[in-house]
Design a protein around this motif. Structure first.
Motif, PDB file in Angstrom:
ATOM      1  N   MET A   1       0.809  -1.202  -0.173  1.00  0.00           N
ATOM      2  CA  MET A   1       0.045   0.158  -0.076  1.00  0.00           C
ATOM      3  C   MET A   1       0.876   1.270   0.100  1.00  0.00           C
ATOM      4  SD  MET A   1      -2.755   1.156   2.698  1.00  0.00           S
ATOM      5  CE  MET A   1      -3.731   2.693   2.623  1.00  0.00           C
ATOM      6  N   HIS A   2       0.710   2.155  -0.928  1.00  0.00           N
ATOM      7  CA  HIS A   2       1.372   3.437  -1.203  1.00  0.00           C
ATOM      8  C   HIS A   2       1.052   4.289  -0.096  1.00  0.00           C
ATOM      9  CE1 HIS A   2       3.346   1.558  -4.575  1.00  0.00           C
ATOM     10  NE2 HIS A   2       2.529   1.524  -5.288  1.00  0.00           N
ATOM     11  N   ARG A   3       2.034   5.034   0.326  1.00  0.00           N
ATOM     12  CA  ARG A   3       1.925   5.980   1.435  1.00  0.00           C
ATOM     13  C   ARG A   3       2.044   7.564   0.775  1.00  0.00           C
ATOM     14  NH1 ARG A   3       6.202   3.218   4.976  1.00  0.00           N
ATOM     15  NH2 ARG A   3       7.156   3.137   2.768  1.00  0.00           N
ATOM     16  N   THR A   4       1.273   8.647   1.356  1.00  0.00           N
ATOM     17  CA  THR A   4       1.595  10.070   1.128  1.00  0.00           C
ATOM     18  C   THR A   4       2.174  10.650   2.274  1.00  0.00           C
ATOM     19  OG1 THR A   4      -0.292  10.093  -0.391  1.00  0.00           O
ATOM     20  CG2 THR A   4       0.773  12.146   0.610  1.00  0.00           C
ATOM     21  N   VAL A   5       3.580  11.233   2.032  1.00  0.00           N
ATOM     22  CA  VAL A   5       4.379  11.817   3.226  1.00  0.00           C
ATOM     23  C   VAL A   5       4.376  13.441   2.760  1.00  0.00           C
ATOM     24  CG1 VAL A   5       6.627  12.060   4.199  1.00  0.00           C
ATOM     25  CG2 VAL A   5       5.804   9.903   3.425  1.00  0.00           C
ATOM     26  N   LEU A   6       4.003  14.245   3.665  1.00  0.00           N
ATOM     27  CA  LEU A   6       3.922  15.755   3.654  1.00  0.00           C
ATOM     28  C   LEU A   6       5.099  16.111   4.388  1.00  0.00           C
ATOM     29  CD1 LEU A   6       2.661  18.624   2.449  1.00  0.00           C
ATOM     30  CD2 LEU A   6       1.405  18.336   5.063  1.00  0.00           C
ATOM     31  N   ALA A   7       6.001  17.183   3.724  1.00  0.00           N
ATOM     32  CA  ALA A   7       7.376  17.428   4.496  1.00  0.00           C
ATOM     33  C   ALA A   7       6.963  18.947   4.593  1.00  0.00           C
ATOM     34  CB  ALA A   7       8.316  17.250   3.935  1.00  0.00           C
ATOM     35  N   VAL A   8       6.931  19.648   5.834  1.00  0.00           N
ATOM     36  CA  VAL A   8       6.515  20.766   6.070  1.00  0.00           C
ATOM     37  C   VAL A   8       7.824  21.622   6.650  1.00  0.00           C
ATOM     38  CG1 VAL A   8       4.996  22.785   6.993  1.00  0.00           C
ATOM     39  CG2 VAL A   8       4.258  20.290   6.137  1.00  0.00           C
ATOM     40  N   GLY A   9       8.107  22.632   5.642  1.00  0.00           N
ATOM     41  CA  GLY A   9       9.510  23.529   6.285  1.00  0.00           C
ATOM     42  C   GLY A   9       9.223  24.886   6.558  1.00  0.00           C
ATOM     43  N   GLY A  10      10.026  25.528   7.336  1.00  0.00           N
ATOM     44  CA  GLY A  10       9.786  26.935   7.559  1.00  0.00           C
ATOM     45  C   GLY A  10      10.136  27.823   6.301  1.00  0.00           C
ATOM     46  N   HIS A  11      11.309  27.443   5.408  1.00  0.00           N
ATOM     47  CA  HIS A  11      11.490  27.918   4.409  1.00  0.00           C
ATOM     48  C   HIS A  11      11.648  27.072   3.119  1.00  0.00           C
ATOM     49  CE1 HIS A  11      13.503  29.821   7.923  1.00  0.00           C
ATOM     50  NE2 HIS A  11      13.048  30.997   7.563  1.00  0.00           N
ATOM     51  N   ILE A  12      11.509  27.394   2.000  1.00  0.00           N
ATOM     52  CA  ILE A  12      11.885  26.860   0.635  1.00  0.00           C
ATOM     53  C   ILE A  12      13.228  26.169   0.878  1.00  0.00           C
ATOM     54  CG2 ILE A  12      12.202  26.837  -1.846  1.00  0.00           C
ATOM     55  CD1 ILE A  12      10.080  28.872  -1.901  1.00  0.00           C
ATOM     56  N   GLY A  13      13.386  25.124   0.917  1.00  0.00           N
ATOM     57  CA  GLY A  13      14.854  24.382   1.064  1.00  0.00           C
ATOM     58  C   GLY A  13      14.979  23.577   2.167  1.00  0.00           C
ATOM     59  N   ASP A  14      14.192  24.262   3.224  1.00  0.00           N
ATOM     60  CA  ASP A  14      14.619  23.452   4.770  1.00  0.00           C
ATOM     61  C   ASP A  14      14.234  21.722   4.721  1.00  0.00           C
ATOM     62  OD1 ASP A  14      15.237  25.653   5.990  1.00  0.00           O
ATOM     63  OD2 ASP A  14      13.164  26.068   6.493  1.00  0.00           O
ATOM     64  N   MET A  15      13.171  21.400   4.257  1.00  0.00           N
ATOM     65  CA  MET A  15      12.730  20.048   4.043  1.00  0.00           C
ATOM     66  C   MET A  15      13.708  19.384   3.016  1.00  0.00           C
ATOM     67  SD  MET A  15      11.000  19.059   6.789  1.00  0.00           S
ATOM     68  CE  MET A  15      11.821  20.244   7.632  1.00  0.00           C
ATOM     69  N   ASP A  16      13.760  20.156   1.811  1.00  0.00           N
ATOM     70  CA  ASP A  16      14.713  19.333   0.862  1.00  0.00           C
ATOM     71  C   ASP A  16      16.042  19.081   1.325  1.00  0.00           C
ATOM     72  OD1 ASP A  16      12.921  21.315  -0.108  1.00  0.00           O
ATOM     73  OD2 ASP A  16      13.593  22.020  -1.688  1.00  0.00           O
ATOM     74  N   LEU A  17      16.810  19.614   2.050  1.00  0.00           N
ATOM     75  CA  LEU A  17      18.112  19.528   2.617  1.00  0.00           C
ATOM     76  C   LEU A  17      17.867  18.292   3.646  1.00  0.00           C
ATOM     77  CD1 LEU A  17      20.848  20.614   2.486  1.00  0.00           C
ATOM     78  CD2 LEU A  17      20.478  21.823   4.511  1.00  0.00           C
ATOM     79  N   THR A  18      16.976  18.438   4.439  1.00  0.00           N
ATOM     80  CA  THR A  18      16.782  17.444   5.805  1.00  0.00           C
ATOM     81  C   THR A  18      16.134  16.317   5.547  1.00  0.00           C
ATOM     82  OG1 THR A  18      15.095  18.590   6.695  1.00  0.00           O
ATOM     83  CG2 THR A  18      17.193  19.642   7.595  1.00  0.00           C
ATOM     84  N   ALA A  19      15.102  16.392   4.902  1.00  0.00           N
ATOM     85  CA  ALA A  19      14.115  15.202   4.589  1.00  0.00           C
ATOM     86  C   ALA A  19      14.502  14.767   2.985  1.00  0.00           C
ATOM     87  CB  ALA A  19      12.818  15.650   5.052  1.00  0.00           C
ATOM     88  N   GLY A  20      14.879  15.492   2.385  1.00  0.00           N
ATOM     89  CA  GLY A  20      14.946  15.241   0.955  1.00  0.00           C
ATOM     90  C   GLY A  20      15.512  13.622   0.532  1.00  0.00           C
ATOM     91  N   PRO A  21      16.396  13.459   1.117  1.00  0.00           N
ATOM     92  CA  PRO A  21      17.080  11.967   1.053  1.00  0.00           C
ATOM     93  C   PRO A  21      16.126  11.013   1.139  1.00  0.00           C
ATOM     94  CG  PRO A  21      18.748  13.359   2.028  1.00  0.00           C
ATOM     95  CD  PRO A  21      17.714  14.200   2.157  1.00  0.00           C
ATOM     96  N   ALA A  22      15.359  11.159   2.398  1.00  0.00           N
ATOM     97  CA  ALA A  22      14.445  10.041   2.893  1.00  0.00           C
ATOM     98  C   ALA A  22      13.150  10.197   1.850  1.00  0.00           C
ATOM     99  CB  ALA A  22      14.143  10.382   4.219  1.00  0.00           C
ATOM    100  N   LEU A  23      12.780  11.412   1.831  1.00  0.00           N
ATOM    101  CA  LEU A  23      11.685  11.465   0.316  1.00  0.00           C
ATOM    102  C   LEU A  23      12.096  10.879  -0.793  1.00  0.00           C
ATOM    103  CD1 LEU A  23      10.406  15.225   0.973  1.00  0.00           C
ATOM    104  CD2 LEU A  23       9.528  13.146   1.998  1.00  0.00           C
ATOM    105  N   ALA A  24      13.362  10.996  -1.415  1.00  0.00           N
ATOM    106  CA  ALA A  24      13.779  10.562  -2.566  1.00  0.00           C
ATOM    107  C   ALA A  24      13.672   9.184  -2.376  1.00  0.00           C
ATOM    108  CB  ALA A  24      15.333  11.013  -2.849  1.00  0.00           C
ATOM    109  N   LYS A  25      14.117   8.508  -1.363  1.00  0.00           N
ATOM    110  CA  LYS A  25      14.032   6.880  -1.225  1.00  0.00           C
ATOM    111  C   LYS A  25      12.369   6.396  -1.095  1.00  0.00           C
ATOM    112  CE  LYS A  25      13.913   3.149   1.906  1.00  0.00           C
ATOM    113  NZ  LYS A  25      12.935   2.531   2.487  1.00  0.00           N
TER     114      LYS A  25
END
Length: 229
Positions: A1-25
């Motif tokens: 079953m596929h999941r949906t993950v929402l990553a909420v950062g304070g600024h553009i780039g915050d979650m890209d940097l910190t959660a981005g590798p996990a999101l890509a996985k």
């Protein structure tokens, strides 16, 4: 079953940097990922005006999301001025109601950046509001889990209890994508973000008995459905 993950950062780039590798996985695993920035992060460039950098930040956020296969959203708030109120929380709650994420990733509750702290507060409030039976065409939705991402700017009291292994393909895609953002390349204040987060993934990988991993603090729980096989 596929999941949906929402990553909420304070600024553009915050979650890209910190959660981005996990999101890509997770995207490689067939899951859906949405990157939501609460502000543009447009006041962080020493040479560009906020209006100029705002345009660049939106473009960089959109490109990063496209490069890893995620979706991109940004709220209309200015860097340094994210409010802590129900209006902002309801905007996030509406996204939760509409997109129905299983997991929301955000900042740790303590940070040197007020926007980071407020993003974490707003996510907690939005989770509650989205779960209420209100008169909304979007209905209601209960988020199963909130994770706090590992960020050197949010380090006070942070202790990860979940490690998500980052395969080489996901790491390389994240690395190529994040290198397109000026702040991550060190062009704003010179911090070596790429070196730091690459080294941190290696260190966390040692703790998780894998090559690389991202660490997260699980809100209210010591277990996670995101870790996967």
């Amino acid at each position: 079953m596929h999941r949906t993950v929402l990553a909420v950062g304070g600024h553009i780039g915050d979650m890209d940097l910190t959660a981005g590798p996990a999101l890509a996985k997770l995207i490689d695993d067939g899951d859906r990922a949405i990157l939501l920035a609460c502000t543009y992060g447009e006041r962080g460039h020493p040479h560009l005006s906020p209006s100029e950098y705002r345009i660049q930040k939106i473009r960089e956020g959109e490109q990063f999301a496209a490069d890893i296969g995620a979706e991109f959203r940004v709220l209309d708030y200015s860097d340094g001025f994210l409010p802590d109120n129900d209006e902002a929380a309801n905007q996030i709650a509406d996204i939760i109601r509409a997109e129905k994420p299983d997991t929301v990733i955000t900042h740790w509750r303590k940070s040197i950046h007020r926007d980071h702290e407020r993003a974490a507060i707003l996510v907690e409030r939005a989770r509650f509001l989205a779960s209420l039976p209100v008169d909304s065409p979007l209905g209601r939705h209960g988020v199963k889990q909130i994770l706090h991402a590992d960020n050197w700017e949010d380090a006070e009291g942070f202790s990860p209890d979940l490690y998500i292994p980052i395969p080489a393909a996901a790491f390389q895609r994240w690395r190529a994508a994040i290198e397109k953002q000026a702040f991550a390349r060190g062009e704003t204040y010179g911090f070596r973000y790429l070196d730091y987060y690459t080294a941190m993934m290696t260190a966390k990988g040692c703790l998780a008995s894998t090559d690389r991993a991202c660490g997260f603090a699980v809100a209210g729980s010591r277990s996670s459905e995101l870790a996967g096989p």
